[in-house]
Write a protein that holds these residues in place. Structure first.
Motif: not given
Length: 162
Positions: A116-120, A141-162
């Motif tokens: 994840e970057d600032r725009n994508w 809210n959708e950005v936060s929800e997708l981040r949660t789905l990604i974290r819970n999926s176990g996929v290697t991910a580099k996500l923003l903290k905000n």
């Protein structure tokens, strides 16, 4: 969660410029270093080498930018799927993509990585193949929800903290 997206050529160009700019700058600096080293090792007059550098260095840099632009334009317009409106449906198990001419889905377990970057959001199927999902189509809210789905999926991910 379902999100409708559409990538324009401008979006595609901006994404690639931001991601390619460091490589272009490094290449240009290496090229400049080459010219400077040639200048110091030259047996010709320094004025002649200086003129050579002033003419060829900008010409090569301009050529690199024009070639990159034309390559990106060709890549975008030759891929009809990327130009379509794409509807992404994200669940805990999978990602479904649906366009005007295609429909597919893939399990989170098959995803190589997510960045994840600032725009994508970039969901990589392999090291080089990815789904480019513009964040401008998401609510906060959708950005936060997708981040949660990604974290819970176990996929290697580099996500923003905000």
């Amino acid at each position: 969660m379902t999100v409708k997206t559409h990538i324009s050529f401008k979006d595609f160009l901006n994404f690639n410029i931001k991601n390619s700019l460091p490589r272009i700058i490094i290449f240009s600096l290496v090229l400049l270093l080459f010219f400077v080293l040639n200048f110091y090792n030259s047996e010709n007059g320094s004025n002649e080498i200086y003129k050579y550098v002033l003419i060829w260095f900008p010409a090569i840099v301009i050529f690199i930018f024009i070639r990159s632009y034309l390559s990106l334009k060709n890549a975008f317009y030759s891929n009809l799927k990327i130009q379509e409106e794409i509807i992404y449906t994200f669940t805990a198990e999978k990602v479904q993509t649906r366009g005007e001419t295609f429909e597919s889905d893939f399990a989170w377990s098959t995803v190589y990585k997510v960045r994840e970057d600032r725009n994508w959001f970039l969901i990589y199927q392999t090291k080089t193949v990815m789904n480019m999902i513009p964040k401008k189509y998401f609510s906060e809210n959708e950005v936060s929800e997708l981040r949660t789905l990604i974290r819970n999926s176990g996929v290697t991910a580099k996500l923003l903290k905000n």
